[in-house]
Design an enzyme around this catalytic site. Structure first.
Site, PDB file in Angstrom:
ATOM      1  NE  ARG A  66     -21.764 -61.700   7.725  1.00  0.00           N
ATOM      2  CZ  ARG A  66     -22.687 -61.783   8.646  1.00  0.00           C
ATOM      3  NH1 ARG A  66     -23.054 -62.960   9.113  1.00  0.00           N
ATOM      4  NH2 ARG A  66     -23.277 -60.699   9.106  1.00  0.00           N
ATOM      5  CG  MET A  91     -34.117 -59.494   1.047  1.00  0.00           C
ATOM      6  SD  MET A  91     -35.228 -58.854   2.330  1.00  0.00           S
ATOM      7  CE  MET A  91     -35.726 -60.395   3.113  1.00  0.00           C
ATOM      8  NE  ARG A  92     -23.782 -61.144   2.442  1.00  0.00           N
ATOM      9  CZ  ARG A  92     -23.478 -62.423   2.508  1.00  0.00           C
ATOM     10  NH1 ARG A  92     -24.356 -63.341   2.104  1.00  0.00           N
ATOM     11  NH2 ARG A  92     -22.292 -62.812   2.959  1.00  0.00           N
ATOM     12  CG  LEU A  94     -25.624 -54.829   6.069  1.00  0.00           C
ATOM     13  CD1 LEU A  94     -26.089 -53.399   6.308  1.00  0.00           C
ATOM     14  CD2 LEU A  94     -24.756 -54.911   4.825  1.00  0.00           C
ATOM     15  CG  ASN A 108     -33.394 -52.383   7.671  1.00  0.00           C
ATOM     16  OD1 ASN A 108     -33.413 -52.566   6.460  1.00  0.00           O
ATOM     17  ND2 ASN A 108     -33.969 -53.220   8.511  1.00  0.00           N
ATOM     18  CG  HIS A 110     -37.847 -55.148  10.319  1.00  0.00           C
ATOM     19  ND1 HIS A 110     -37.214 -56.232   9.744  1.00  0.00           N
ATOM     20  CD2 HIS A 110     -38.677 -55.660  11.258  1.00  0.00           C
ATOM     21  CE1 HIS A 110     -37.648 -57.343  10.308  1.00  0.00           C
ATOM     22  NE2 HIS A 110     -38.540 -57.025  11.230  1.00  0.00           N
ATOM     23  CB  SER A 137     -39.894 -50.256  12.601  1.00  0.00           C
ATOM     24  OG  SER A 137     -40.983 -50.771  13.340  1.00  0.00           O
ATOM     25  CD  GLU A 144     -29.468 -57.528  19.750  1.00  0.00           C
ATOM     26  OE1 GLU A 144     -30.508 -58.107  20.119  1.00  0.00           O
ATOM     27  OE2 GLU A 144     -28.827 -56.746  20.486  1.00  0.00           O
ATOM     28  CG  LEU A 145     -31.683 -59.412  12.463  1.00  0.00           C
ATOM     29  CD1 LEU A 145     -31.175 -58.855  11.141  1.00  0.00           C
ATOM     30  CD2 LEU A 145     -32.096 -60.885  12.310  1.00  0.00           C
ATOM     31  CG  ASP A 146     -34.305 -56.551  11.999  1.00  0.00           C
ATOM     32  OD1 ASP A 146     -33.803 -55.783  11.173  1.00  0.00           O
ATOM     33  OD2 ASP A 146     -34.802 -57.652  11.687  1.00  0.00           O
TER      34      ASP A 146
END
Length: 219
Positions: A66, A91-92, A94, A108, A110, A137, A144-146
């Site tokens: 990765r 969709m991946r 980061l 981003n 979302h 949003s 950290e995701l979203d």
């Protein structure tokens, strides 16, 4: 006179949000130019929306790990010298190294009213939770995701008859104008992020801006 802002776009699918930005540039609503489109899906339709010299795509499986893919992607993005990097249907997840390299310039969109429903399958989860409202949003990206600071949101009702598909279609009708209006503010410098805080015209934004019925972001 300032030059148009340089925007790099990350996309994994059909590129409807990218098309929204291209349309905004074409109509004069967005003072910017797309300097690169990058994808983890070599067959992504989004790539076809720009000239071949602006496309970069590679499958993560072709890299040893990765981190190697993220490094190649980051180097390719940096090479086009963007002012802003927009994740528009990318969709991946980061990696931390990529996010930190472009800290404060990575945005981003979302499909949920963050902090609700981070991650995938947001429309089904909103229905299952019995939410009265759903939406989209625009937020700064952090490792950290979203979880980054949210600068703007658009809301739609959740109807008793909704399926994930019908709700997704309703969200899409506000997602495009939300992204365009948000990026338009970013490229003019009216919106900035500082230590996790959103500033609008130099003042702390106590809550995300909202998209009104005319497609304008208001406080």
């Amino acid at each position: 006179m300032n030059s148009p802002a340089r925007i790099a776009v990350l996309a994994s699918g059909r590129g409807s949000n990218l098309q929204c930005l291209l349309d905004g540039i074409g109509s004069g609503q967005l003072d910017a130019r797309i300097v690169g489109v990058f994808s983890d899906k070599p067959g992504a339709a989004a790539l076809d929306k720009v000239a071949p010299e602006l496309r970069w795509a590679s499958a993560p499986k072709d890299f040893d790990n990765r981190e190697a893919f993220d490094q190649a992607l980051a180097d390719a993005v940096a090479a086009c010298n963007p002012d802003w990097i927009i994740c528009a249907g990318y969709m991946r997840i980061l990696g931390t190294g990529f996010v930190e390299r472009f800290n404060g310039r990575l945005i981003n969109i979302h499909p949920s009213l963050l902090p609700l429903h981070k991650g995938l399958h947001t429309h089904a989860r909103a229905i299952e939770a019995g939410d009265a409202e759903h939406g989209a949003s625009v937020h700064f990206v952090v490792p950290e995701l979203d979880a980054g600071a949210v600068l703007a949101q658009a809301r739609v009702p959740v109807l008793p008859s909704d399926t994930p598909e019908t709700l997704a279609n309703r969200v899409l009708t506000v997602e495009h104008p939300l992204l365009l209006a948000s990026v338009a503010l970013l490229v003019t410098g009216r919106i900035t992020e500082q230590d996790g805080e959103i500033l609008c015209d130099g003042q702390s934004l106590l809550r995300p801006l909202r998209l009104d019925s005319a497609g304008v972001l208001v406080g």
